[in-house]
Enzyme design. Structure first.
Site, mmCIF file in Angstrom:
data_model
loop_
_atom_site.group_PDB
_atom_site.id
_atom_site.type_symbol
_atom_site.label_atom_id
_atom_site.label_comp_id
_atom_site.label_asym_id
_atom_site.label_seq_id
_atom_site.Cartn_x
_atom_site.Cartn_y
_atom_site.Cartn_z
ATOM 1 N N GLY A 298 0.705 -1.232 -0.152
ATOM 2 C CA GLY A 298 -0.129 0.031 0.056
ATOM 3 C C GLY A 298 0.836 1.371 0.113
ATOM 4 O O GLY A 298 0.267 2.387 -0.483
ATOM 5 N N ASP B 204 -4.258 1.914 11.133
ATOM 6 C CA ASP B 204 -5.733 1.723 11.389
ATOM 7 C C ASP B 204 -5.735 1.122 12.973
ATOM 8 O O ASP B 204 -5.588 1.931 13.885
ATOM 9 C CB ASP B 204 -5.968 0.609 10.201
ATOM 10 C CG ASP B 204 -7.585 0.155 10.358
ATOM 11 O OD1 ASP B 204 -8.415 1.251 10.415
ATOM 12 O OD2 ASP B 204 -7.848 -1.073 10.336
HETATM 13 P P1 IMP Z 1 -3.726 -2.159 11.246
HETATM 14 O O1 IMP Z 1 -2.943 -0.909 11.459
HETATM 15 O O2 IMP Z 1 -2.590 -3.460 11.462
HETATM 16 O O3 IMP Z 1 -5.085 -2.777 11.224
HETATM 17 O O4 IMP Z 1 -3.360 -2.501 9.312
HETATM 18 C C1 IMP Z 1 -3.359 -1.530 8.481
HETATM 19 C C2 IMP Z 1 -3.468 -1.977 7.224
HETATM 20 O O5 IMP Z 1 -4.900 -2.401 7.051
HETATM 21 C C3 IMP Z 1 -3.279 -1.064 6.147
HETATM 22 O O6 IMP Z 1 -1.746 -1.195 5.951
HETATM 23 C C4 IMP Z 1 -3.974 -1.175 4.923
HETATM 24 O O7 IMP Z 1 -3.303 -2.198 4.242
HETATM 25 C C5 IMP Z 1 -5.402 -1.892 5.627
HETATM 26 N N1 IMP Z 1 -6.186 -0.825 5.714
HETATM 27 C C6 IMP Z 1 -6.837 -0.438 6.759
HETATM 28 N N2 IMP Z 1 -7.819 0.674 6.531
HETATM 29 C C7 IMP Z 1 -7.857 0.545 5.258
HETATM 30 C C8 IMP Z 1 -8.730 1.308 4.502
HETATM 31 O O8 IMP Z 1 -9.519 2.495 4.550
HETATM 32 N N3 IMP Z 1 -8.535 1.330 3.002
HETATM 33 C C9 IMP Z 1 -7.731 0.235 2.366
HETATM 34 N N4 IMP Z 1 -6.932 -0.489 3.388
HETATM 35 C C10 IMP Z 1 -6.927 -0.512 4.855
#
Ligand code: IMP
Ligand code: MG
Length: 177
Positions: A44, A103
């Site tokens: 991403g 996130d």
């Molecule tokens: P976390 O912080 O471990 O939950 O993971 C974050 C990952 O979730 C990011 O690197 C994205 O790949 C994916 N992600 C979280 N929110 C979004 C969104 O709104 N759109 C697309 N990917 C998301």
């Protein structure tokens, strides 16, 4: 169900913000004796990485990692498996992790823990987007592009089912009947 994407952060706003963060990073790291290493977490963050590295007016290196979070329950989601590791020893480097979106924070908090054990000169985090409402695991954030509400966004590297990464803006994904 049909999908459509409505523009949420324009190309122009992204361009200005990336320039602003690049300038700040340049100021902050100027004159340090460590070598600056930008670490992008695939996939991403590639678009942000490509723009940000050109907005930083300092000598720097780049590297990439691929990680996957695993475990079924929420509590075990904090397990991170490294699928592609850094190519170099980081002890002489100031590491700046470049992420697309923060996130829950599960993945990054674990990744930061892992990288800290390798004793880099410093370790900071730069994320393009931040969804503070969704945070579960604590993560210290040093540079942030935009804070956004709890909406699913795509574009500028971010995907839905591997689609939309190539949109030049950030959009909110809507589903219609
Ligand atoms: P976390 O912080 O471990 O939950 O993971 C974050 C990952 O979730 C990011 O690197 C994205 O790949 C994916 N992600 C979280 N929110 C979004 C969104 O709104 N759109 C697309 N990917 C998301
Ligand atoms: Mg992703």
């Amino acid at each position: 169900m049909k999908e459509n994407v409505s523009v949420y952060i324009s190309q122009e706003d992204i361009k200005n913000k990336v320039a602003e963060i690049g300038k700040k990073i340049t100021e902050d790291y100027k004159g340090r004796d460590g070598k600056l290493l930008l670490v992008s977490v695939l996939k991403g963050s590639v678009v942000f990485m490509a723009d940000l590295m050109r907005a930083i007016d300092l000598p720097l290196s780049i590297d990439f990692m691929i990680v996957s979070s695993y475990g079924s329950g929420t509590s075990s989601r904090g397990n991170v498996k490294i699928l592609k590791d850094l190519d170099i020893n980081v002890s002489d480097y100031d590491i700046l992790i470049v992420e697309d979106i923060l996130d829950s924070g599960y993945t990054l908090s674990k990744l930061i823990e892992i990288l800290k054990t390798r004793k880099p000169k410093s370790l900071k985090l730069c994320t393009f987007l931040n969804k503070p409402d969704r945070r579960v695991a604590h993560v210290d954030l040093d540079y942030c592009g935009f804070e956004i509400p709890d909406e699913f966004v795509v574009g500028y590297g971010l995907d839905y089912d591997e689609k939309y990464r190539n949109l030049p803006y950030v959009g909110i994904l809507n589903f219609e009947e």
